[in-house]
Design a protein around this motif. Structure first.
Motif, mmCIF file in Angstrom:
data_model
loop_
_atom_site.group_PDB
_atom_site.id
_atom_site.type_symbol
_atom_site.label_atom_id
_atom_site.label_comp_id
_atom_site.label_asym_id
_atom_site.label_seq_id
_atom_site.Cartn_x
_atom_site.Cartn_y
_atom_site.Cartn_z
ATOM 1 N N CYS A 254 0.758 -1.071 0.054
ATOM 2 C CA CYS A 254 0.043 0.127 0.048
ATOM 3 C C CYS A 254 0.792 1.311 0.180
ATOM 4 O O CYS A 254 2.315 1.403 0.640
ATOM 5 N N GLU A 255 0.551 2.484 -0.213
ATOM 6 C CA GLU A 255 1.060 3.525 -0.297
ATOM 7 C C GLU A 255 0.193 4.621 0.297
ATOM 8 O O GLU A 255 -1.212 4.723 0.085
ATOM 9 N N ALA A 256 0.736 5.807 0.756
ATOM 10 C CA ALA A 256 -0.090 6.891 1.051
ATOM 11 C C ALA A 256 0.790 8.358 0.760
ATOM 12 O O ALA A 256 2.100 8.136 0.901
ATOM 13 N N ARG A 257 -0.070 9.304 0.185
ATOM 14 C CA ARG A 257 1.023 10.458 0.148
ATOM 15 C C ARG A 257 0.079 11.697 0.156
ATOM 16 O O ARG A 257 -1.157 11.724 0.384
ATOM 17 N N SER A 258 0.720 12.634 0.863
ATOM 18 C CA SER A 258 0.122 13.912 1.270
ATOM 19 C C SER A 258 0.914 15.023 1.135
ATOM 20 O O SER A 258 2.282 14.731 1.346
ATOM 21 N N HIS A 259 0.404 16.282 0.768
ATOM 22 C CA HIS A 259 1.333 17.299 0.868
ATOM 23 C C HIS A 259 1.440 17.945 2.326
ATOM 24 O O HIS A 259 2.233 18.849 2.790
ATOM 25 N N ASP A 260 0.679 17.247 3.114
ATOM 26 C CA ASP A 260 0.895 17.650 4.710
ATOM 27 C C ASP A 260 1.433 16.374 5.637
ATOM 28 O O ASP A 260 0.710 15.509 5.370
ATOM 29 N N GLN A 261 2.546 16.764 6.162
ATOM 30 C CA GLN A 261 3.249 15.524 6.888
ATOM 31 C C GLN A 261 2.228 14.917 7.987
ATOM 32 O O GLN A 261 2.105 13.881 8.108
ATOM 33 N N GLU A 262 1.467 15.706 8.737
ATOM 34 C CA GLU A 262 0.516 15.157 9.747
ATOM 35 C C GLU A 262 -0.440 14.280 9.113
ATOM 36 O O GLU A 262 -0.669 13.208 9.686
ATOM 37 N N LYS A 263 -1.033 14.782 8.161
ATOM 38 C CA LYS A 263 -2.063 13.792 7.339
ATOM 39 C C LYS A 263 -1.509 12.375 6.586
ATOM 40 O O LYS A 263 -2.324 11.604 6.892
ATOM 41 N N LEU A 264 -0.241 12.656 6.260
ATOM 42 C CA LEU A 264 0.443 11.462 5.905
ATOM 43 C C LEU A 264 0.486 10.360 6.950
ATOM 44 O O LEU A 264 0.302 9.401 7.199
ATOM 45 N N GLU A 265 1.134 11.054 8.260
ATOM 46 C CA GLU A 265 1.031 10.080 9.297
ATOM 47 C C GLU A 265 -0.024 9.390 9.826
ATOM 48 O O GLU A 265 -0.152 8.272 10.135
ATOM 49 N N ASN A 266 -1.124 10.127 9.804
ATOM 50 C CA ASN A 266 -2.264 9.698 10.184
ATOM 51 C C ASN A 266 -2.782 8.542 9.319
ATOM 52 O O ASN A 266 -3.472 7.671 9.788
ATOM 53 N N GLN A 267 -2.607 8.839 8.111
ATOM 54 C CA GLN A 267 -3.164 7.849 7.167
ATOM 55 C C GLN A 267 -2.342 6.618 7.193
ATOM 56 O O GLN A 267 -2.713 5.521 7.222
ATOM 57 N N VAL A 268 -1.134 6.711 7.601
ATOM 58 C CA VAL A 268 -0.059 5.445 7.893
ATOM 59 C C VAL A 268 -0.610 4.695 9.251
ATOM 60 O O VAL A 268 -0.945 3.644 9.025
ATOM 61 N N VAL A 269 -0.844 5.431 10.258
ATOM 62 C CA VAL A 269 -1.290 4.929 11.235
ATOM 63 C C VAL A 269 -2.768 4.038 11.031
ATOM 64 O O VAL A 269 -2.758 3.186 11.498
ATOM 65 N N HIS A 270 -3.567 4.821 10.427
ATOM 66 C CA HIS A 270 -4.830 4.210 10.075
ATOM 67 C C HIS A 270 -4.636 2.796 9.295
ATOM 68 O O HIS A 270 -5.334 1.933 9.703
ATOM 69 N N MET A 271 -3.799 2.945 8.224
ATOM 70 C CA MET A 271 -3.465 1.811 7.658
ATOM 71 C C MET A 271 -3.011 0.397 8.523
ATOM 72 O O MET A 271 -3.467 -0.799 8.273
ATOM 73 N N LEU A 272 -1.985 0.906 9.350
ATOM 74 C CA LEU A 272 -1.417 -0.012 10.220
ATOM 75 C C LEU A 272 -2.496 -0.498 11.401
ATOM 76 O O LEU A 272 -2.644 -1.915 11.470
ATOM 77 N N GLU A 273 -3.388 0.151 11.728
ATOM 78 C CA GLU A 273 -4.275 -0.402 12.424
ATOM 79 C C GLU A 273 -5.239 -1.290 11.701
ATOM 80 O O GLU A 273 -5.801 -2.308 12.620
ATOM 81 N N ALA A 274 -6.022 -0.881 10.873
ATOM 82 C CA ALA A 274 -6.620 -1.884 9.755
ATOM 83 C C ALA A 274 -5.960 -3.094 9.609
ATOM 84 O O ALA A 274 -6.506 -4.349 9.678
ATOM 85 N N ILE A 275 -4.656 -3.064 9.397
ATOM 86 C CA ILE A 275 -3.642 -4.597 9.149
ATOM 87 C C ILE A 275 -3.807 -5.310 10.323
ATOM 88 O O ILE A 275 -4.123 -6.546 10.506
ATOM 89 N N ASN A 276 -3.335 -4.653 11.603
ATOM 90 C CA ASN A 276 -3.264 -5.110 12.931
ATOM 91 C C ASN A 276 -4.479 -5.852 13.376
ATOM 92 O O ASN A 276 -4.702 -6.838 13.890
ATOM 93 N N LEU A 277 -5.963 -4.818 13.032
ATOM 94 C CA LEU A 277 -6.951 -5.317 13.685
ATOM 95 C C LEU A 277 -7.601 -6.533 12.834
ATOM 96 O O LEU A 277 -7.999 -7.880 13.350
#
Ligand code: ZN
Length: 386
Positions: A254-277
């Protein structure tokens, strides 16, 4: 269809066609690097090559670097392009045609205007500056390998040798005059679900299904265009061996891209949560890696390379368009490593396909732009005619 005369199109077009005929998919830049090294040494330049990206392959090569020492005061600049291309279908070779002022590959091969149009225009400009002994404030040339599929050459480049105050990559589609001022950061998330295989018809309850876990994770992810600055994608899913076996392995990329670093970090955390759950629900293990692919930059408020580029385009009367991209290029790496750098359009179109093309006019405009840029970089002293 009538072929135009290549000889009449001039030395820049001839040079570009020579480069286009040398196949150079990523990891196989040896032949084109040798050709370019000979050409640059013929100008009296000292050419340095970085270590090959893939030392075990005889056709691999490293980035090429050379420097034209300043003859007058001003702003030293770096000019950069990449010598590799995407691979062509069935390893087809380009057989370029020039019809009505437009150059195409003439086969199922990619033409490789991405990024040989820039390589040709930059070296043709250096040749002219050296031959005509035109004053300049210091020009460095960095030709990277392995740009396609990971910016690997730029990441491995000897950027510490560079003394330029700013840089210009010519590696973007669209009419000459386009300036990329903004690019996102990108991270990839790779997850391998590890379950337990079992006969699907006899003892399915003994198995732990890795494909189901991966599917649940993907289904739970927010994907696509998430807002004006952020995108996310699952590009690859691989798992299973046979229809009658509970699969014990499945990988997603998977990949995530953002012009806003915080939004990018949040999306990565969201993807990791989905994977772990999903892994927990399906009682499978999961191995995860997160890779920082590239960092974004934002020159929308201006900056030295933007100002120089826009003044050069203005000198030619070419309209400039500041644009934002969702993609990454060597520019992302150079900015992260401390060299203010912008990406400029070369006029190449339909890149990464056999339909790729570029016009003779665009090649000429790039050369004219580079001449104007060199003049702008040396400041307002004196006049240079071209
Ligand atoms: Zn490119």
């Amino acid at each position: 269809m009538r072929q135009d005369s290549i000889a009449a199109a001039g030395p820049l077009v001839t040079f570009f066609l020579e480069l286009a005929r040398i196949p150079s998919p990523s990891g196989h830049e040896r032949a084109i690097n040798d050709f370019l090294t000979t050409r640059l040494r013929g100008l009296g330049l000292e050419v340095r090559e970085d270590e090959p990206l893939y030392p075990d392959s005889g056709s691999s090569a490293g980035n090429l670097y050379c420097r034209l020492e300043a003859s007058v005061p001003g702003t030293p600049i770096l000019l950069s392009a990449h010598t590799d291309t995407v691979p062509s279908e069935d390893e087809a070779l380009p057989d370029p045609t020039l019809v009505d002022g437009v150059i195409r590959s003439g086969s199922r091969a990619v033409l490789g205007a991405d990024d040989k149009s820039a390589v040709a225009a930059i070296i043709h400009t250096l040749e002219r500056i050296i031959r005509e002994k035109l004053p300049q404030a210091g020009i460095e040339l960095l030709l990277t390998v392995g740009e396609e599929g990971g910016l690997r050459g730029a990441k491995a480049s000897s950027l510490e040798l560079v003394v330029a105050e700013c840089g210009f990559c010519l590696d973007c589609t669209g009419p000459v005059g386009g300036v990329i001022v903004r690019s996102p950061s990108q991270k990839t998330v790779n997850a391998t679900f590890i379950g337990k295989s079992a006969h699907a018809g006899v003892v399915p309850e003994d198995g732990r299904n890795a494909v189901v876990a991966a599917a649940k994770a993907v289904a739970a992810m927010k994907l696509g265009r998430l807002d004006g600055e952020t995108t996310a994608n699952v590009g690859i899913i691989r798992g299973g061996e046979a229809v009658n076996v509970v699969p014990d392995r499945c990988a997603i990329h998977c990949e995530a891209r953002s012009h806003d670093q915080e939004k990018l970090e949040n999306q990565v955390v969201h993807m990791l949560e989905a994977i772990n759950l999903a892994a927990a629900e399906e009682e499978v293990d999961v191995e995860i890696t997160v890779v920082d692919e590239f960092h974004g930059f934002d020159f929308s408020a201006g900056g030295l390379p933007i100002e120089l580029a826009e003044r050069a385009f203005g000198r030619l009367g070419l309209p400039t368009e500041r644009t934002s991209t969702g993609g990454g290029s060597d520019v992302n790496v150079f900015n992260l490593r401390g060299l203010p750098c912008v990406n400029l359009a070369t006029g190449m179109e339909c890149v990464h396909t056999p339909e790729e093309y570029i016009s003779v006019e665009s090649l000429q405009q790039m050369h004219d732009f580079l001449m104007a840029l060199v003049e702008e970089a040396r400041g307002a002293n004196g006049q240079m005619s071209f």
